[in-house]
Design a protein around this motif. Structure first.
Motif, PDB file in Angstrom:
ATOM      1  N   ALA A  38     -35.133  37.516   8.251  1.00 28.49           N
ATOM      2  CA  ALA A  38     -35.574  37.826   8.282  1.00 28.49           C
ATOM      3  C   ALA A  38     -36.175  37.882   9.629  1.00 28.49           C
ATOM      4  O   ALA A  38     -37.155  37.067   8.927  1.00 28.49           O
ATOM      5  CB  ALA A  38     -37.098  39.168   7.837  1.00 28.49           C
ATOM      6  N   VAL A  39     -36.913  37.045  10.581  1.00 29.84           N
ATOM      7  CA  VAL A  39     -38.074  36.596  11.900  1.00 29.84           C
ATOM      8  C   VAL A  39     -38.933  37.369  11.976  1.00 29.84           C
ATOM      9  O   VAL A  39     -39.003  38.195  12.669  1.00 29.84           O
ATOM     10  CB  VAL A  39     -36.799  35.777  12.239  1.00 29.84           C
ATOM     11  N   PHE A  40     -39.544  36.700  11.862  1.00 31.53           N
ATOM     12  CA  PHE A  40     -41.476  37.431  13.086  1.00 31.53           C
ATOM     13  C   PHE A  40     -42.254  36.244  13.496  1.00 31.53           C
ATOM     14  O   PHE A  40     -42.316  35.155  12.997  1.00 31.53           O
ATOM     15  CB  PHE A  40     -42.205  38.387  12.782  1.00 31.53           C
ATOM     16  N   VAL A  41     -43.280  36.453  14.574  1.00 33.41           N
ATOM     17  CA  VAL A  41     -43.968  35.521  15.046  1.00 33.41           C
ATOM     18  C   VAL A  41     -45.226  35.995  14.834  1.00 33.41           C
ATOM     19  O   VAL A  41     -45.500  37.478  15.645  1.00 33.41           O
ATOM     20  CB  VAL A  41     -43.929  34.689  16.601  1.00 33.41           C
ATOM     21  N   TYR A  42     -46.554  35.740  14.158  1.00 29.88           N
ATOM     22  CA  TYR A  42     -47.889  35.849  14.163  1.00 29.88           C
ATOM     23  C   TYR A  42     -48.620  34.816  14.447  1.00 29.88           C
ATOM     24  O   TYR A  42     -48.898  33.883  13.994  1.00 29.88           O
ATOM     25  CB  TYR A  42     -47.905  36.517  12.731  1.00 29.88           C
ATOM     26  N   GLU A  43     -49.402  35.128  15.464  1.00 34.70           N
ATOM     27  CA  GLU A  43     -50.896  34.060  15.906  1.00 34.70           C
ATOM     28  C   GLU A  43     -50.075  32.931  16.006  1.00 34.70           C
ATOM     29  O   GLU A  43     -50.046  32.196  15.746  1.00 34.70           O
ATOM     30  CB  GLU A  43     -51.892  34.606  14.880  1.00 34.70           C
ATOM     31  N   GLY A  44     -48.324  32.634  16.324  1.00 41.55           N
ATOM     32  CA  GLY A  44     -48.166  31.368  17.364  1.00 41.55           C
ATOM     33  C   GLY A  44     -47.221  30.768  15.622  1.00 41.55           C
ATOM     34  O   GLY A  44     -46.747  29.802  15.908  1.00 41.55           O
ATOM     35  N   VAL A  45     -47.201  31.459  14.289  1.00 46.42           N
ATOM     36  CA  VAL A  45     -46.292  30.733  13.742  1.00 46.42           C
ATOM     37  C   VAL A  45     -45.376  31.577  13.673  1.00 46.42           C
ATOM     38  O   VAL A  45     -45.179  32.968  13.629  1.00 46.42           O
ATOM     39  CB  VAL A  45     -47.465  31.327  12.521  1.00 46.42           C
ATOM     40  N   TYR A  46     -43.871  30.849  13.395  1.00 41.29           N
ATOM     41  CA  TYR A  46     -42.847  31.274  13.410  1.00 41.29           C
ATOM     42  C   TYR A  46     -42.401  31.611  11.905  1.00 41.29           C
ATOM     43  O   TYR A  46     -41.809  30.438  11.669  1.00 41.29           O
ATOM     44  CB  TYR A  46     -41.872  30.710  14.243  1.00 41.29           C
ATOM     45  N   TYR A  47     -41.918  32.688  11.643  1.00 44.78           N
ATOM     46  CA  TYR A  47     -42.285  33.857   9.964  1.00 44.78           C
ATOM     47  C   TYR A  47     -40.672  33.055  10.136  1.00 44.78           C
ATOM     48  O   TYR A  47     -39.896  34.330  11.112  1.00 44.78           O
ATOM     49  CB  TYR A  47     -43.063  34.452   9.678  1.00 44.78           C
ATOM     50  N   THR A  48     -40.228  32.718   8.966  1.00 44.99           N
ATOM     51  CA  THR A  48     -38.289  33.254   8.281  1.00 44.99           C
ATOM     52  C   THR A  48     -38.235  33.730   7.014  1.00 44.99           C
ATOM     53  O   THR A  48     -38.860  32.836   6.173  1.00 44.99           O
ATOM     54  CB  THR A  48     -37.388  32.321   8.695  1.00 44.99           C
ATOM     55  N   LEU A  49     -37.499  34.735   7.130  1.00 48.86           N
ATOM     56  CA  LEU A  49     -37.421  35.108   5.542  1.00 48.86           C
ATOM     57  C   LEU A  49     -35.669  35.120   5.195  1.00 48.86           C
ATOM     58  O   LEU A  49     -35.250  35.850   5.600  1.00 48.86           O
ATOM     59  CB  LEU A  49     -38.273  36.534   5.108  1.00 48.86           C
ATOM     60  N   GLU A  50     -34.718  34.783   4.868  1.00 51.38           N
ATOM     61  CA  GLU A  50     -33.981  34.334   4.381  1.00 51.38           C
ATOM     62  C   GLU A  50     -33.540  35.161   2.654  1.00 51.38           C
ATOM     63  O   GLU A  50     -34.446  34.287   1.938  1.00 51.38           O
ATOM     64  CB  GLU A  50     -33.264  33.270   4.488  1.00 51.38           C
ATOM     65  N   GLY A  51     -32.604  36.027   2.062  1.00 48.90           N
ATOM     66  CA  GLY A  51     -32.193  36.762   1.089  1.00 48.90           C
ATOM     67  C   GLY A  51     -31.450  36.418   0.377  1.00 48.90           C
ATOM     68  O   GLY A  51     -30.402  36.604   1.675  1.00 48.90           O
ATOM     69  N   ALA A  52     -30.773  36.644  -0.306  1.00 49.59           N
ATOM     70  CA  ALA A  52     -29.314  36.453  -1.024  1.00 49.59           C
ATOM     71  C   ALA A  52     -29.743  37.256  -1.757  1.00 49.59           C
ATOM     72  O   ALA A  52     -30.714  37.064  -2.971  1.00 49.59           O
ATOM     73  CB  ALA A  52     -29.746  34.746  -2.001  1.00 49.59           C
TER      74      ALA A  52
END
Length: 269
Positions: free
Chosen positions: A240-254
């Protein structure tokens, strides 16, 4: 009587009132029109007799100046940064669009080595000067990417086991790992980053192949959407990826389910 609009404008700009700042939207204001009347020895009563053609010409000239200036002002606005991800079937999914980037505190980052550091979450937030979405009790790994002038272009943060499920497992060497987990990474692009760093964000941060789009998930609390997809055609690997207030977040699930991934996203406060 025929009036030369260019001459009228030329003469009006010579007036005392025109020596200061000239605002395009005020070029043909009432003061200027008054000067135009004086220059052409026109009485107020006769001014209304200008031909329709002349009036239209004045309007067109004024509108052209205003529109032209507006176009210049618009082009001066910062470019739109559009982050995308290309899926395995060639479909490109928009992750985020904005003309604003983070202004990293260069003074705070100037003396930090480029080696990988590990810091408390709260200490990272204090160093950056703004909060991050996530659990503040975590330890965070971080490193920096720098411009040619040694200023920081990108801050890379990651938590290998941001969310773990089940008991830890061990390798023969005694290393701890989990078979079911979610990894969190946060990438922050500075507003003065060189073009090469910007392009990496615009063309998709995730270089892993075999991406299969799942859905856009609405995060109601923040008013944004997260892009969810499978990695390497494996339904047990969700990103899952999203951008909030200029920060690029990536959540990688296994080995996590779609519902578990959404739950973790919703709990990032």
């Amino acid at each position: 009587m025929k009036y030369d609009i260019d001459e009228l404008l030329k003469e009006s700009f010579k007036s005392k009132e025109s020596q200061g700042e000239i605002r395009p939207s005020n070029i043909l204001n009432q003061d200027t029109i008054s000067k135009m009347r004086e220059i052409n020895n026109m009485k107020k009563s006769k001014f209304g007799k200008l031909s329709i053609f002349s009036k239209v010409a004045v309007g067109v000239a004024c509108a052209g100046l205003i529109v032209g200036t507006s176009t210049v002002a618009y082009s001066a606005i910062a470019k739109i940064y559009k982050y995308t991800i290309e899926m395995d079937d060639g479909v490109t999914v928009d992750v985020h669009s904005s003309n604003e980037l983070v202004d990293l505190p260069q003074d705070s980052l100037a003396d930090i080595d480029d080696m990988v550091l590990t810091m408390q979450w709260n200490a990272v937030e204090e160093m950056l000067g703004f909060p991050l979405l996530g659990e503040s009790g975590e330890m965070v790994n971080l490193t920096f990417e720098r411009n040619n002038d040694e200023s920081v272009a990108v801050v890379d943060l990651w938590v290998p086991y941001y969310k773990v499920y089940g008991e830890p497992m061990y390798t023969e060497e005694g290393d701890v790992y989990y078979s079911k987990y979610i990894r969190l990474s946060m990438d922050i692009l500075d507003k003065n980053a060189e073009s090469g760093y910007v392009e990496a964000f615009e063309e998709g941060k995730d270089a892993i192949g075999g991406k299969e789009f799942i859905e856009k998930y609405n995060i109601e609390d923040w008013g944004i959407e997260a892009t969810l997809y499978y990695v390497e055609n494996d339904k047990s690997r969700i990103t899952a990826v999203f951008v909030y207030e200029g920060v690029y977040y990536t959540l990688e699930g296994a080995n996590v389910t779609l519902e578990e991934m959404k739950e973790v996203i919703n709990n990032m406060k």
